[in-house]
Scaffold this motif. Sequence first.
Motif, PDB file in Angstrom:
ATOM      1  N   GLU A  41       0.836  -1.211   0.000  1.00 27.31           N
ATOM      2  CA  GLU A  41       0.000   0.000   0.000  1.00 27.31           C
ATOM      3  C   GLU A  41       0.866   1.254   0.000  1.00 27.31           C
ATOM      4  OE1 GLU A  41      -2.605  -0.161   3.328  1.00 27.31           O
ATOM      5  OE2 GLU A  41      -3.706  -1.931   2.622  1.00 27.31           O
ATOM      6  N   GLN A  42       1.917   1.249   0.833  1.00 26.49           N
ATOM      7  CA  GLN A  42       2.784   2.425   0.916  1.00 26.49           C
ATOM      8  C   GLN A  42       3.603   2.629  -0.363  1.00 26.49           C
ATOM      9  OE1 GLN A  42       4.930   1.587   4.528  1.00 26.49           O
ATOM     10  NE2 GLN A  42       3.455   2.695   5.818  1.00 26.49           N
ATOM     11  N   ALA A  43       4.007   1.515  -0.977  1.00 26.00           N
ATOM     12  CA  ALA A  43       4.759   1.612  -2.237  1.00 26.00           C
ATOM     13  C   ALA A  43       3.887   2.241  -3.330  1.00 26.00           C
ATOM     14  CB  ALA A  43       5.251   0.238  -2.676  1.00 26.00           C
ATOM     15  N   MET A  44       2.604   1.863  -3.345  1.00 28.78           N
ATOM     16  CA  MET A  44       1.680   2.420  -4.330  1.00 28.78           C
ATOM     17  C   MET A  44       1.461   3.920  -4.085  1.00 28.78           C
ATOM     18  SD  MET A  44       0.587  -0.103  -6.346  1.00 28.78           S
ATOM     19  CE  MET A  44      -1.088   0.195  -6.875  1.00 28.78           C
ATOM     20  N   GLU A  45       1.522   4.325  -2.823  1.00 32.17           N
ATOM     21  CA  GLU A  45       1.271   5.719  -2.478  1.00 32.17           C
ATOM     22  C   GLU A  45       2.497   6.602  -2.701  1.00 32.17           C
ATOM     23  OE1 GLU A  45      -0.082   8.494   1.370  1.00 32.17           O
ATOM     24  OE2 GLU A  45      -0.140   6.282   1.513  1.00 32.17           O
ATOM     25  N   TYR A  46       3.677   6.114  -2.300  1.00 33.62           N
ATOM     26  CA  TYR A  46       4.870   6.974  -2.300  1.00 33.62           C
ATOM     27  C   TYR A  46       5.809   6.763  -3.496  1.00 33.62           C
ATOM     28  CZ  TYR A  46       3.573   8.066   2.529  1.00 33.62           C
ATOM     29  OH  TYR A  46       2.907   8.495   3.651  1.00 33.62           O
ATOM     30  N   HIS A  47       5.661   5.650  -4.201  1.00 29.09           N
ATOM     31  CA  HIS A  47       6.522   5.343  -5.353  1.00 29.09           C
ATOM     32  C   HIS A  47       8.008   5.485  -5.007  1.00 29.09           C
ATOM     33  CE1 HIS A  47       3.010   5.238  -7.991  1.00 29.09           C
ATOM     34  NE2 HIS A  47       2.597   6.344  -7.394  1.00 29.09           N
ATOM     35  N   GLN A  73       5.423  -1.443 -10.333  1.00 23.99           N
ATOM     36  CA  GLN A  73       6.602  -0.572 -10.328  1.00 23.99           C
ATOM     37  C   GLN A  73       7.831  -1.380 -10.737  1.00 23.99           C
ATOM     38  OE1 GLN A  73       5.062   1.608  -6.324  1.00 23.99           O
ATOM     39  NE2 GLN A  73       7.149   2.121  -6.903  1.00 23.99           N
ATOM     40  N   PRO A  74       7.899  -1.735 -12.012  1.00 25.82           N
ATOM     41  CA  PRO A  74       8.979  -2.625 -12.473  1.00 25.82           C
ATOM     42  C   PRO A  74      10.379  -2.041 -12.326  1.00 25.82           C
ATOM     43  CG  PRO A  74       7.760  -1.701 -14.338  1.00 25.82           C
ATOM     44  CD  PRO A  74       6.999  -1.345 -13.108  1.00 25.82           C
ATOM     45  N   ASP A  75      10.491  -0.718 -12.222  1.00 28.14           N
ATOM     46  CA  ASP A  75      11.811  -0.088 -12.145  1.00 28.14           C
ATOM     47  C   ASP A  75      12.302   0.133 -10.713  1.00 28.14           C
ATOM     48  OD1 ASP A  75      11.972   0.051 -14.913  1.00 28.14           O
ATOM     49  OD2 ASP A  75      10.993   2.010 -14.993  1.00 28.14           O
ATOM     50  N   ALA A  76      11.482  -0.227  -9.719  1.00 24.31           N
ATOM     51  CA  ALA A  76      11.890  -0.025  -8.327  1.00 24.31           C
ATOM     52  C   ALA A  76      13.121  -0.876  -8.012  1.00 24.31           C
ATOM     53  CB  ALA A  76      10.751  -0.379  -7.388  1.00 24.31           C
TER      54      ALA A  76
END
Length: 405
Positions: A41-47, A73-76
């Motif tokens: 959830e946080q990854a989707m919010e903060y990128h 987020q394939p580039d994370a």
Amino acid sequence: MYKVLIADDEEIIRRGIAHFLKKDPDIQVVAQAEDGEMALEQAMEYHPDLLFVDINMPFLNGLDFIEKLKTVQPDALILVITGYDDFKYAQKALRLGVFDYLLKPIMEDTFYEALGKAKDQLGHRQKQAQYLEWARALVEKNRPALIAEFLEGWLDGRFTEAEIQERISALGLELPEPVGVTLVHLENKDNAEIGGEWDEDLLFYAAENMANEVFQTLRPVSTCRNSAGELVLLTAGEPRAVWEAAGEQLKHLLQTHLPVDVFLTRRLGDTLQGLPAAYEGASEDLRTLLETPQLVRDAKKYIEENFAREEFSLTEAADYTHVSPQHLSRVFRQSTGITFMDYITRVRIRRAIELLRDDDHKMYEIAEAVGYSSQHYFSSAFKKVLGVSPMEYKKSLQKRGEPNP
């Protein structure tokens, strides 16, 4: 500044990593999570740019989290945290595309070594992104010139089919089907007549701007300058009447506002594959037009403007061109290979063919519109030229399923 997310179910590990990261001015910890679901959830919010992810977390373990994250987020960039007992999971994580892994307990020197590598990778990506953005801006700035260069090469047959499709895609070029090819040749008049200095580049630029305005209802409009310095216009070819009217309007505007004589030809390409052939046809028409004596050009222009009047005659055209009927008849036949009256008939039949495509016109109306008061005489002239009657021709159009313009 790089954004970082820390995901570990042990608070002491999260706190320790955050402490290490505080020493780096290029890092900003944007979120911390104690389980995989919260981390997602946080990854989707903060990128975040960089994630520290524990292999073993409740609800959604590290490996499942990484799989889900990679879809959105394939580039994370991901650094996994694992113990010796979970080393086989760390190997699987590497196969999922994570950047590196850290073994517990996390040692400071090892941590900063991994962080340094991650920052180098992020910096490299950032430079690549900046370069690509610069390249995109440069291409967009020069896009009209690149399109013109490509079109000129395409029309001259310098590209393979694969190269054509590749460049159309790369340039984001839109071309309609059927595509109308309009070719414009400008002949500079004596500047002394009008004052001012006009060079070829300035004339072309002015003509191109006028053409874009006149043909705006037939968008998309693409233009280029061929090797002979002529303006090539590619636009929608339908509605046919609108396309042809735009060409006549452009010719009138150019001759009114620029110190030029204008020679304009056009051909319709049913498909993009047929575009080079349509261009070649328009070019041949233009060469023929340029080689035609001025007397014949004037007579043809007068015919185009007056063919719908039944009483129109050779004598009237001769009076308009200030020569005798005999002289006009002789020069016209020498230049075109057909008689003056046969040419009028062909012009009339050509216009009749256009009207036959429209179901709203009755046969007698078409006959009158092209200069025949007698429907019978019209039918006879039509059959003489095409070998079939107007009605038979109309039925053949319906069988082929040709759409009305």
